[in-house]
Design an enzyme around this catalytic site. Structure first.
Site, short mmCIF file in Angstrom:
data_model
loop_
_atom_site.label_atom_id
_atom_site.label_comp_id
_atom_site.label_asym_id
_atom_site.label_seq_id
_atom_site.Cartn_x
_atom_site.Cartn_y
_atom_site.Cartn_z
N CYS A 14 26.97 -1.42 33.53
CA CYS A 14 26.79 -0.63 34.75
C CYS A 14 26.58 -1.59 35.91
O CYS A 14 25.99 -2.65 35.74
CB CYS A 14 25.56 0.26 34.59
SG CYS A 14 25.31 1.39 35.97
N CYS B 131 19.83 -0.56 38.61
CA CYS B 131 18.49 0.05 38.65
C CYS B 131 17.52 -0.85 37.87
O CYS B 131 17.81 -1.26 36.75
CB CYS B 131 18.52 1.46 38.05
SG CYS B 131 19.61 2.58 38.94
N CYS C 246 24.46 12.51 23.89
CA CYS C 246 24.40 11.72 25.12
C CYS C 246 25.45 10.62 25.01
O CYS C 246 25.37 9.78 24.12
CB CYS C 246 23.00 11.13 25.27
SG CYS C 246 22.84 10.02 26.68
N CYS D 190 16.26 -0.04 34.19
CA CYS D 190 17.27 0.40 33.23
C CYS D 190 17.83 -0.78 32.43
O CYS D 190 18.27 -1.79 33.00
CB CYS D 190 18.39 1.11 33.98
SG CYS D 190 19.68 1.72 32.89
N CYS E 225 17.95 3.22 26.62
CA CYS E 225 19.39 3.24 26.51
C CYS E 225 19.99 1.96 27.10
O CYS E 225 19.63 1.55 28.18
CB CYS E 225 19.90 4.46 27.27
SG CYS E 225 21.57 4.81 26.91
N GLU F 255 26.82 2.87 23.57
CA GLU F 255 25.85 3.65 22.80
C GLU F 255 26.06 5.14 22.99
O GLU F 255 26.43 5.59 24.07
CB GLU F 255 24.43 3.33 23.28
CG GLU F 255 23.99 1.94 22.94
CD GLU F 255 22.63 1.62 23.52
OE1 GLU F 255 22.39 0.45 23.80
OE2 GLU F 255 21.82 2.54 23.72
N1 SAH Z 1 23.90 6.18 35.86
C1 SAH Z 1 23.46 7.51 35.68
C2 SAH Z 1 23.37 7.96 34.24
C3 SAH Z 1 22.81 6.99 33.23
S1 SAH Z 1 21.08 6.77 33.11
C4 SAH Z 1 22.18 7.76 36.43
O1 SAH Z 1 21.66 6.83 37.02
O2 SAH Z 1 21.72 8.88 36.48
C5 SAH Z 1 20.41 8.31 32.59
C6 SAH Z 1 19.00 8.54 33.12
O3 SAH Z 1 18.06 7.66 32.49
C7 SAH Z 1 18.87 8.29 34.60
O4 SAH Z 1 18.05 9.28 35.18
C8 SAH Z 1 18.17 6.95 34.64
O5 SAH Z 1 17.56 6.73 35.87
C9 SAH Z 1 17.24 7.08 33.47
N2 SAH Z 1 16.70 5.82 32.97
C10 SAH Z 1 17.29 4.63 32.87
N3 SAH Z 1 16.45 3.72 32.35
C11 SAH Z 1 15.30 4.36 32.09
C12 SAH Z 1 14.06 3.96 31.55
N4 SAH Z 1 13.82 2.71 31.17
N5 SAH Z 1 13.11 4.91 31.42
C13 SAH Z 1 13.34 6.19 31.79
N6 SAH Z 1 14.48 6.62 32.31
C14 SAH Z 1 15.46 5.71 32.48
#
Ligand code: SAH
Length: 351
Positions: free
Chosen positions: A113, A117, A106, A120, A333, A93
């Site tokens: 990944c 997390c 972006c 995510c 995302c 994406e």
């Molecule tokens: N892997 C990297 C970059 C990708 S995620 C990282 O962890 O930073 C980009 C940002 O979106 C990160 O801060 C991540 O924690 C956040 N993110 C992911 N899922 C999310 C969600 N459901 N709501 C809000 N932020 C989210």
């Protein structure tokens, strides 16, 4: 012999191969500019190169293009979300956002990944592979062509963990900022990481001009380990130490990202602990309301982000609230890719 992915080559590598073909070195710069400046990927259209050399280039190199599998345009703002198909049938994406100062893109850095997390969407479908430098560049080139614009900002915050694909990401950034190519200033690039500590040290040594963003999301180790498994390998104290080193080494302020989640990290106590953790660091906190992910129940209450920001500010911490863009065009995302890679795969996603 497999053809070489020409967009992933830096100019020195290209020069070496071109010289190895018995050609003059300056040809490499010409070809590099055709690709990265004029965005011409068809060797037959490189008119200042002889027909004979063009034929040899076609035999030796390939361009791994992306195709638009799905394109969603927001009705609320001008955000456009692309689901790009890759040469091997995978998807990533890319999101184009419009701001008062211009367009920001972006991009994804991996297919899936492995960081896991909890909040995510990218984590749910798991990890498939790293993106190559060319596939990161192509997300920019294809989107700029599709939307008829040029971007002025770039964020590495799509699918994937950039520091888990360190070599390719650095090569991509070098290609993007090369003076004979796009000449894109890394001052307009933000790289976001969940906190792979040894790679933060490695990045610091490169002294790039980019903005490093750290996904913090909790000021407390046991809570952070629950929602971000990476914290079990590199805890908050190690992470903060690495951040301090990064700032000293590069002279650049860093950003802490914090998704405010009800019953997880949104209490007054959390705000106070966060202030204590990062006090004295040259940083700013970017607060985000959590994006809804189908499989998860994480939410952010109406005033939670503003209240959290206020509490941080009262403690002298510089905090901003991230504007939510494109909230009508898909949830978090990673969701689009996950859907495409799931049961839609055979029937094909809507285009
Ligand atoms: N892997 C990297 C970059 C990708 S995620 C990282 O962890 O930073 C980009 C940002 O979106 C990160 O801060 C991540 O924690 C956040 N993110 C992911 N899922 C999310 C969600 N459901 N709501 C809000 N932020 C989210």
């Amino acid at each position: 012999m497999d053809k070489i992915d020409i967009l992933s080559l830096d100019i020195d590598e290209l020069q070496e191969i071109i010289a190895g073909m018995g050609e003059k070195k300056f040809r490499a710069k010409q070809i590099f500019q055709w690709i990265h400046v004029k965005r011409v990927f068809d060797f037959d259209k490189m008119t200042d190169i002889s027909a004979q050399l063009r034929t040899r280039l076609k035999e030796k190199f390939c361009v791994k293009g992306l195709f638009v599998q799905k394109r969603l345009e927001s009705c609320m703002d001008n955000t456009v979300k692309y689901l790009y198909g890759l040469y091997d049938g995978n998807f990533v994406e890319t999101v184009l956002m419009e701001y008062s100062y211009g367009y920001s893109l972006c991009i994804s850095t991996q297919v899936g990944c492995r960081m896991g997390c909890q909040f995510c969407a990218s984590a749910i479908a798991g990890f498939v592979r790293n993106l190559e430098p060319s596939e990161m560049l192509m997300q920019i080139y294809e989107t700029e062509k599709n939307a008829g614009i040029r971007i002025s900002g770039l964020v590495l915050m799509g699918i994937g963990e950039p520091l888990d694909n360190f070599g390719n990401v650095i090569k991509f950034l070098n290609l993007l900022s090369h003076k004979d190519g796009n000449n894109f200033s890394l001052r307009h690039v933000s790289l976001s990481t969940c906190g792979i500590v040894p790679k933060i040290y490695e990045l610091a040594e490169l002294k790039l001009q980019l903005t490093l963003c750290i996904s913090l999301h909790s000021p407390e180790n046991s809570e952070r380990s629950e929602i971000m498994p990476v914290n079990r390998a590199y805890n908050l104290q190690e992470l903060i130490k690495a951040c301090r080193y990064y700032i000293t080494k590069t002279g650049r302020r860093i950003t802490f990202e914090y998704a405010v989640i009800d019953k997880v990290n949104s209490s007054d106590k959390d705000a106070d602990r966060l202030s204590d953790l990062i006090r004295g660091i040259n940083c700013h906190v970017n607060l985000i309301p959590v994006n809804k992910v189908k499989e998860r129940n994480y939410t952010t209450a109406g005033n939670a982000v503003a209240d959290f920001a206020e509490r941080l500010r009262k403690r002298g911490i510089n905090a901003t609230v991230r504007r939510t863009l494109g909230s009508d065009i898909e949830a978090a995302c990673g969701q689009l890719r996950r859907d495409a890679a799931g049961n839609d795969m055979i029937g094909g996603a809507d285009t």
